[in-house]
Design an enzyme around this catalytic site. Structure first.
Site, short mmCIF file in Angstrom:
data_model
loop_
_atom_site.label_atom_id
_atom_site.label_comp_id
_atom_site.label_asym_id
_atom_site.label_seq_id
_atom_site.Cartn_x
_atom_site.Cartn_y
_atom_site.Cartn_z
N LYS A 228 -0.96 14.22 11.47
CA LYS A 228 -1.61 12.89 11.48
C LYS A 228 -0.63 11.85 12.04
O LYS A 228 -0.99 11.06 12.90
CB LYS A 228 -2.09 12.50 10.09
CG LYS A 228 -2.74 11.11 10.10
CD LYS A 228 -3.15 10.56 8.75
CE LYS A 228 -3.58 9.10 8.91
NZ LYS A 228 -3.76 8.37 7.66
N TYR B 112 -10.39 5.85 5.13
CA TYR B 112 -11.50 6.45 5.86
C TYR B 112 -11.15 7.84 6.42
O TYR B 112 -11.95 8.42 7.17
CB TYR B 112 -11.93 5.53 7.01
CG TYR B 112 -12.44 4.17 6.55
CD1 TYR B 112 -13.80 3.97 6.28
CD2 TYR B 112 -11.59 3.09 6.38
CE1 TYR B 112 -14.28 2.74 5.86
CE2 TYR B 112 -12.05 1.84 5.96
CZ TYR B 112 -13.40 1.68 5.70
OH TYR B 112 -13.87 0.45 5.28
N ASP B 113 -9.99 8.36 6.11
CA ASP B 113 -9.54 9.63 6.71
C ASP B 113 -10.54 10.80 6.58
O ASP B 113 -10.70 11.57 7.52
CB ASP B 113 -8.19 10.06 6.13
CG ASP B 113 -7.04 9.32 6.78
OD1 ASP B 113 -7.25 8.69 7.83
OD2 ASP B 113 -5.91 9.38 6.24
N LYS C 109 0.58 3.78 2.92
CA LYS C 109 1.17 3.35 4.19
C LYS C 109 2.68 3.44 4.14
O LYS C 109 3.32 3.87 5.10
CB LYS C 109 0.80 1.90 4.47
CG LYS C 109 -0.61 1.65 4.89
CD LYS C 109 -0.71 0.18 5.23
CE LYS C 109 -2.08 -0.24 5.62
NZ LYS C 109 -2.12 -1.69 5.88
N ASP D 107 -1.15 -4.22 10.09
CA ASP D 107 -2.52 -4.31 9.64
C ASP D 107 -3.32 -3.31 10.45
O ASP D 107 -3.03 -3.09 11.63
CB ASP D 107 -3.07 -5.73 9.84
CG ASP D 107 -4.29 -5.97 8.96
OD1 ASP D 107 -4.24 -5.64 7.76
OD2 ASP D 107 -5.30 -6.48 9.47
N ASN E 32 0.86 -1.19 0.00
CA ASN E 32 0.00 0.00 0.00
C ASN E 32 0.90 1.25 0.00
O ASN E 32 1.55 1.55 1.00
CB ASN E 32 -0.88 -0.05 1.26
CG ASN E 32 -1.83 1.13 1.34
OD1 ASN E 32 -1.49 2.24 0.93
ND2 ASN E 32 -3.00 0.90 1.90
P1 ITT Z 1 -1.30 -3.83 2.97
O1 ITT Z 1 -0.59 -4.08 1.67
O2 ITT Z 1 -0.43 -3.17 4.00
O3 ITT Z 1 -2.01 -5.05 3.49
P2 ITT Z 1 -4.00 -2.77 2.69
O4 ITT Z 1 -4.54 -1.61 1.90
O5 ITT Z 1 -4.51 -4.14 2.37
O6 ITT Z 1 -2.41 -2.72 2.63
P3 ITT Z 1 -5.09 -3.11 5.36
O7 ITT Z 1 -5.37 -4.54 5.11
O8 ITT Z 1 -4.42 -2.74 6.63
O9 ITT Z 1 -4.23 -2.43 4.19
O10 ITT Z 1 -6.45 -2.35 5.14
C1 ITT Z 1 -6.96 -1.52 6.02
C2 ITT Z 1 -7.88 -0.55 5.34
O11 ITT Z 1 -8.19 0.38 6.37
C3 ITT Z 1 -7.24 0.28 4.21
O12 ITT Z 1 -7.51 -0.20 2.93
C4 ITT Z 1 -7.90 1.64 4.41
O13 ITT Z 1 -9.15 1.67 3.77
C5 ITT Z 1 -8.11 1.67 5.89
N1 ITT Z 1 -7.01 2.40 6.55
C6 ITT Z 1 -5.83 1.90 6.99
N2 ITT Z 1 -5.08 2.86 7.53
C7 ITT Z 1 -5.80 4.01 7.43
C8 ITT Z 1 -5.57 5.36 7.78
O14 ITT Z 1 -4.45 5.75 8.34
N3 ITT Z 1 -6.53 6.23 7.53
C9 ITT Z 1 -7.69 5.87 6.96
N4 ITT Z 1 -7.98 4.64 6.56
C10 ITT Z 1 -7.04 3.70 6.80
#
Ligand code: ITT
Length: 192
Positions: free
Chosen positions: A172, A151-152, A13, A69, A10
């Site tokens: 943030k 969801y920010d 991230k 996660d 991602n």
């Molecule tokens: P990975 O490759 O790290 O798994 P991912 O997008 O699949 O990336 P997650 O499984 O952790 O990530 O998904 C969590 C979801 O939660 C992500 O797609 C966002 O929609 C939301 N999310 C995670 N961190 C966030 C943040 O800081 N602010 C807003 N939404 C967030």
């Protein structure tokens, strides 16, 4: 500078974590080590999924790494979307569709409190360590701001009147779920 693998694909991230560890570690994402797999996130908890991703990198690449996660846990929805946050509205992981579904499900409820939870799993020389970061707040009915991701635009942390998407990145990172978990990871790495 030491290199650390962050088992994520991602880009949002990776950018956030890179900024937080800037100058201390060179952070490489999954694409940087040639891993283009969509690592299955099949565990039923946030901790479990963090561990799955870290295990995958250790097994396939033999490298020390950390993974994270994150889930949004909404009180009135009994912790949903939680571990299903990315795919709340379907497999295409559409952030706007996720927000729309969240608003629809939350509409009948007066309690709009929620929290973000991040778990970081570090696998260092065969030993695993978990670090958790939480931030409490509430879900606004309208969307505000264009920064951040996921969801920010609807999440307002306690003590603030603006959403995560309206904050500058540094702010943030300072108070967020991921920021807090990364800070714990850093404190650990400094004394490891
Ligand atoms: P990975 O490759 O790290 O798994 P991912 O997008 O699949 O990336 P997650 O499984 O952790 O990530 O998904 C969590 C979801 O939660 C992500 O797609 C966002 O929609 C939301 N999310 C995670 N961190 C966030 C943040 O800081 N602010 C807003 N939404 C967030």
């Amino acid at each position: 500078m030491q290199t650390l693998i962050f088992a994520s694909s991602n880009p949002n991230k990776i950018r956030e974590v890179r900024e937080m560890l800037d100058g201390l570690y060179e952070i490489k994402g999954l694409h940087d080590i040639g891993c283009n797999e969509d690592i299955p996130e099949t565990a039923d908890t946030i901790e479990g999924n963090a561990l799955l991703k870290a295990h995958y990198v250790v097994e396939h690449y033999g490298l020390n790494c950390f993974s994270e996660d994150t889930g949004l846990e909404v009180t009135a929805l009994n912790g949903a979307p939680g571990v299903h946050s990315a795919r709340y509205s379907g497999e295409d992981r559409d952030p706007q569709a996720n927000i729309d579904l969240l608003q629809k499900n939350l509409a009948p409820h007066a309690d709009r409190s929620a929290r973000f939870k991040t778990v970081i799993a570090l696998s260092l020389d065969g030993v695993e360590h978990l670090f958790e970061g939480l931030v409490y707040g509430h879900i606004r009915q309208e969307q505000f701001g264009t920064g951040g991701f996921g969801y920010d635009p609807v999440f307002v942390p306690d003590g603030y009147s603006i959403s995560f998407a309206e904050m500058d990145k540094e702010e943030k990172n300072r108070i967020s779920h991921r920021g807090r978990a990364v800070q714990k990871l850093l404190d650990f790495l400094k004394q490891a």
